[in-house]
Enzyme design. Structure first.
Site, PDB file in Angstrom:
ATOM      1  N   ARG A 119       0.858  -1.196   0.000  1.00  0.00           N
ATOM      2  CA  ARG A 119       0.000   0.000   0.000  1.00  0.00           C
ATOM      3  C   ARG A 119       0.893   1.245   0.000  1.00  0.00           C
ATOM      4  O   ARG A 119       0.891   2.040   0.923  1.00  0.00           O
ATOM      5  CB  ARG A 119      -0.932  -0.008   1.203  1.00  0.00           C
ATOM      6  CG  ARG A 119      -1.690  -1.300   1.432  1.00  0.00           C
ATOM      7  CD  ARG A 119      -2.487  -1.790   0.261  1.00  0.00           C
ATOM      8  NE  ARG A 119      -3.753  -1.122   0.047  1.00  0.00           N
ATOM      9  CZ  ARG A 119      -4.910  -1.505   0.575  1.00  0.00           C
ATOM     10  NH1 ARG A 119      -4.975  -2.523   1.366  1.00  0.00           N
ATOM     11  NH2 ARG A 119      -6.025  -0.850   0.294  1.00  0.00           N
ATOM     12  N   GLN A 124      -0.544   3.065  -5.661  1.00  0.00           N
ATOM     13  CA  GLN A 124      -1.925   3.521  -5.498  1.00  0.00           C
ATOM     14  C   GLN A 124      -2.758   3.440  -6.776  1.00  0.00           C
ATOM     15  O   GLN A 124      -3.918   3.051  -6.734  1.00  0.00           O
ATOM     16  CB  GLN A 124      -1.935   4.960  -4.983  1.00  0.00           C
ATOM     17  CG  GLN A 124      -2.516   5.045  -3.601  1.00  0.00           C
ATOM     18  CD  GLN A 124      -2.251   6.381  -2.928  1.00  0.00           C
ATOM     19  OE1 GLN A 124      -1.408   7.158  -3.350  1.00  0.00           O
ATOM     20  NE2 GLN A 124      -2.989   6.641  -1.894  1.00  0.00           N
ATOM     21  N   ASP A 127      -4.038  -0.042  -7.252  1.00  0.00           N
ATOM     22  CA  ASP A 127      -4.506  -0.685  -6.038  1.00  0.00           C
ATOM     23  C   ASP A 127      -5.969  -1.130  -6.164  1.00  0.00           C
ATOM     24  O   ASP A 127      -6.900  -0.383  -5.852  1.00  0.00           O
ATOM     25  CB  ASP A 127      -4.323   0.292  -4.867  1.00  0.00           C
ATOM     26  CG  ASP A 127      -4.532  -0.363  -3.531  1.00  0.00           C
ATOM     27  OD1 ASP A 127      -5.207  -1.408  -3.475  1.00  0.00           O
ATOM     28  OD2 ASP A 127      -4.030   0.178  -2.534  1.00  0.00           O
ATOM     29  N   SER A 130      -8.143  -1.045  -2.966  1.00  0.00           N
ATOM     30  CA  SER A 130      -8.702   0.259  -2.606  1.00  0.00           C
ATOM     31  C   SER A 130      -9.877   0.625  -3.492  1.00  0.00           C
ATOM     32  O   SER A 130     -10.921   1.055  -3.008  1.00  0.00           O
ATOM     33  CB  SER A 130      -7.643   1.361  -2.735  1.00  0.00           C
ATOM     34  OG  SER A 130      -6.702   1.229  -1.722  1.00  0.00           O
ATOM     35  N   TYR A 223      -1.472  -1.924   7.890  1.00  0.00           N
ATOM     36  CA  TYR A 223      -2.608  -2.766   8.249  1.00  0.00           C
ATOM     37  C   TYR A 223      -2.707  -2.919   9.763  1.00  0.00           C
ATOM     38  O   TYR A 223      -1.770  -2.624  10.500  1.00  0.00           O
ATOM     39  CB  TYR A 223      -2.459  -4.153   7.633  1.00  0.00           C
ATOM     40  CG  TYR A 223      -2.597  -4.186   6.136  1.00  0.00           C
ATOM     41  CD1 TYR A 223      -3.834  -3.977   5.534  1.00  0.00           C
ATOM     42  CD2 TYR A 223      -1.504  -4.428   5.322  1.00  0.00           C
ATOM     43  CE1 TYR A 223      -3.974  -4.023   4.159  1.00  0.00           C
ATOM     44  CE2 TYR A 223      -1.636  -4.478   3.941  1.00  0.00           C
ATOM     45  CZ  TYR A 223      -2.875  -4.279   3.363  1.00  0.00           C
ATOM     46  OH  TYR A 223      -3.004  -4.327   2.008  1.00  0.00           O
TER      47      TYR A 223
HETATM   48  P1  NAD Z   1      -8.449  -3.773   5.544  1.00  0.00           P
HETATM   49  O1  NAD Z   1      -9.543  -4.073   4.565  1.00  0.00           O
HETATM   50  O2  NAD Z   1      -7.329  -4.732   5.697  1.00  0.00           O
HETATM   51  O3  NAD Z   1      -9.121  -3.577   6.987  1.00  0.00           O
HETATM   52  C1  NAD Z   1     -10.183  -2.686   7.190  1.00  0.00           C
HETATM   53  C2  NAD Z   1      -9.990  -1.956   8.490  1.00  0.00           C
HETATM   54  O4  NAD Z   1     -10.267  -2.829   9.590  1.00  0.00           O
HETATM   55  C3  NAD Z   1      -8.583  -1.435   8.716  1.00  0.00           C
HETATM   56  O5  NAD Z   1      -8.644  -0.030   8.850  1.00  0.00           O
HETATM   57  C4  NAD Z   1      -8.139  -2.120  10.000  1.00  0.00           C
HETATM   58  O6  NAD Z   1      -7.336  -1.286  10.803  1.00  0.00           O
HETATM   59  C5  NAD Z   1      -9.465  -2.417  10.667  1.00  0.00           C
HETATM   60  N1  NAD Z   1      -9.418  -3.459  11.694  1.00  0.00           N
HETATM   61  C6  NAD Z   1      -8.738  -4.630  11.699  1.00  0.00           C
HETATM   62  N2  NAD Z   1      -8.968  -5.318  12.832  1.00  0.00           N
HETATM   63  C7  NAD Z   1      -9.825  -4.575  13.571  1.00  0.00           C
HETATM   64  C8  NAD Z   1     -10.452  -4.765  14.844  1.00  0.00           C
HETATM   65  N3  NAD Z   1     -10.221  -5.853  15.551  1.00  0.00           N
HETATM   66  N4  NAD Z   1     -11.271  -3.794  15.286  1.00  0.00           N
HETATM   67  C9  NAD Z   1     -11.502  -2.677  14.542  1.00  0.00           C
HETATM   68  N5  NAD Z   1     -10.956  -2.450  13.338  1.00  0.00           N
HETATM   69  C10 NAD Z   1     -10.127  -3.386  12.851  1.00  0.00           C
HETATM   70  O7  NAD Z   1      -7.840  -2.334   5.311  1.00  0.00           O
HETATM   71  P2  NAD Z   1      -7.726  -1.476   3.980  1.00  0.00           P
HETATM   72  O8  NAD Z   1      -8.960  -0.720   3.764  1.00  0.00           O
HETATM   73  O9  NAD Z   1      -7.274  -2.378   2.905  1.00  0.00           O
HETATM   74  O10 NAD Z   1      -6.603  -0.437   4.378  1.00  0.00           O
HETATM   75  C11 NAD Z   1      -5.437  -0.828   5.087  1.00  0.00           C
HETATM   76  C12 NAD Z   1      -4.465   0.319   5.185  1.00  0.00           C
HETATM   77  O11 NAD Z   1      -3.881   0.607   3.940  1.00  0.00           O
HETATM   78  C13 NAD Z   1      -5.028   1.619   5.654  1.00  0.00           C
HETATM   79  O12 NAD Z   1      -4.031   2.222   6.455  1.00  0.00           O
HETATM   80  C14 NAD Z   1      -5.185   2.419   4.414  1.00  0.00           C
HETATM   81  O13 NAD Z   1      -5.219   3.810   4.654  1.00  0.00           O
HETATM   82  C15 NAD Z   1      -3.941   1.999   3.745  1.00  0.00           C
HETATM   83  N6  NAD Z   1      -3.954   2.252   2.327  1.00  0.00           N
HETATM   84  C16 NAD Z   1      -2.869   2.899   1.775  1.00  0.00           C
HETATM   85  C17 NAD Z   1      -2.832   3.119   0.424  1.00  0.00           C
HETATM   86  C18 NAD Z   1      -1.688   3.796  -0.187  1.00  0.00           C
HETATM   87  O14 NAD Z   1      -1.016   4.602   0.418  1.00  0.00           O
HETATM   88  N7  NAD Z   1      -1.379   3.433  -1.422  1.00  0.00           N
HETATM   89  C19 NAD Z   1      -3.865   2.690  -0.370  1.00  0.00           C
HETATM   90  C20 NAD Z   1      -4.942   2.041   0.228  1.00  0.00           C
HETATM   91  C21 NAD Z   1      -4.973   1.822   1.581  1.00  0.00           C
END
Ligand code: NAD
Length: 364
Positions: A119, A124, A127, A130, A223
């Site tokens: 990520r 991005q 991705d 996302s 994550y």
């Molecule tokens: P994901 O689908 O893996 O998880 C969804 C959310 O569930 C996450 O925010 C996680 O912290 C939360 N979670 C996990 N266990 C939990 C619990 N027990 N209780 C409550 N919440 C819980 O996550 P995602 O949407 O794929 O995103 C993961 C990360 O990647 C984030 O930090 C996002 O901002 C980041 N991201 C970065 C980029 C980038 O910079 N290119 C792009 C996309 C996402």
């Protein structure tokens, strides 16, 4: 180089891996595009919308494919029909798919699972997690608004004032933040909760309130990590009290490659208001509620629990547009001087590759 896509065959799937816009961009890069007839139909792109693109039967497409772009992993028979050395890429769901990956490797195919992209800023534009999570989050809120016995917004009418619904979104990743934004636009009173502390600011920037349950569990790569038994108990205790005043819970919490954390127990559901609703977007990986039936709905006492699957397929036109652009951007990484030359020194190529030239590269 012939870049191809089939009509997706998974139940309920309506997206397509190559849209008319991306077909045009591929041709502009000097590549040929060949699609199965009707490939984009269900997404809102009939064959005519693809202008100069060629169409054929699935068997003809596979016999000519240098590259097969997919939305979801194709059926095993598809791998058997591809030529040795062909590249397959898209969401290939690599976790728990060792047998399938070995089979495609035996056929000496090259495969990239875009779910494995880091990520990072550079990744991005490719991705797929996302782009599709944003669609899923949006759809989850609409499903919740539709199934909720209450209005989401506040209404002031001659028949009295209606108080806004209280919506709690668990997990504030990409899907959760989009669910929050959509619920806000519908006028609900929204709270967001996550174990990664940096999400507080993101939740608040959408005009929602951050629910602080005093548990912090940032993992690696941006994550979350899995909670310990004690952390989980503390989280559930605090959440159980709060749930008594919530109308709608949207569950989006996930940990990559693991079953979704079970955050809502049956006892917690029993403490919720009559008419309360849980839409468990995490149903895809088992659900955030222990009562969730993936792909179905259940009633527990006076609470309804929905576990919809493949939410991005519910908005297939825009989901496909974003997805196909992600794929195009990734394919550009593999091209050097008009040839397919994956550069394994590039982290994005290296991390996503499942198999190449007879070598299994995914360590699961
Ligand atoms: P994901 O689908 O893996 O998880 C969804 C959310 O569930 C996450 O925010 C996680 O912290 C939360 N979670 C996990 N266990 C939990 C619990 N027990 N209780 C409550 N919440 C819980 O996550 P995602 O949407 O794929 O995103 C993961 C990360 O990647 C984030 O930090 C996002 O901002 C980041 N991201 C970065 C980029 C980038 O910079 N290119 C792009 C996309 C996402």
């Amino acid at each position: 180089i012939t870049v191809t896509a089939l009509r997706e065959t998974a139940a309920g799937e309506r997206r397509v891996a190559i849209t008319p816009e991306v077909a045009r961009k591929l041709r502009a890069r000097g590549l040929s595009v060949l699609l199965e007839r009707g490939a984009g139909e269900a997404a809102g792109f009939p064959d005519e919308a693809y202008a100069e693109t060629a169409f054929a039967t699935a068997a003809e497409v596979l016999a000519q494919a240098d590259v097969l772009a997919c939305v979801l992993p194709p059926e095993d028979a598809v791998y058997a029909q591809l030529r040795e050395g062909a590249v397959v890429f898209g969401q290939l769901r690599p976790y728990g798919a060792a047998a399938r990956i070995e089979a495609l490797n035996r056929r000496r195919l090259t495969a990239f699972a875009l779910e494995l992209l880091p990520r990072t800023t550079r990744a991005q534009a490719m991705d797929v997690l996302s782009s599709q999570a944003a669609v899923a989050g949006y759809r989850a809120t609409l499903i919740a608004a539709e199934a909720c016995p209450k209005f989401f917004p506040m209404l002031t009418t001659a028949a009295g004032t209606i108080r806004p619904s209280r919506v709690l979104v668990i997990g504030a990743g990409v899907a959760g933040l989009q669910a929050i934004a959509t619920a806000r636009r519908l006028g609900a009173q929204v709270e967001g909760y996550d174990v990664r502390p940096e999400t507080r600011e993101q939740v608040e920037s959408l005009g929602a309130k951050f629910l602080d349950l005093g548990v912090s569990a940032a993992g690696s790569g941006g994550y979350a990590r899995e909670l310990s038994a004690e952390e989980r108990a503390a989280q559930q205790q605090a959440l159980a009290d709060h749930l008594k005043v919530v109308d709608v819970v949207i569950g989006t919490a996930a940990v990559p490659g693991r079953p979704a954390p079970k955050i809502l127990s049956a006892a917690m559901v029993e403490g919720m208001r009559p008419g309360a609703l849980i839409v468990d977007l995490a149903a895809e990986s088992g659900g955030n509620c222990e009562l969730t039936r993936p792909g179905g709905g259940v009633s527990h006492g006076h609470v309804r629990i929905l576990g919809p699957l493949n939410l991005p397929a519910g908005a297939p036109l825009h989901a496909s547009e974003m997805y196909a652009r992600n794929l195009f951007n990734f394919l550009e990484l593999l091209l050097k001087d008009g040839h397919l030359q994956p550069d394994f020194a590039d982290e994005l190529v290296e991390r996503t590759c499942l198999a190449h030239a007879g070598e299994l590269r995914f360590k699961g």
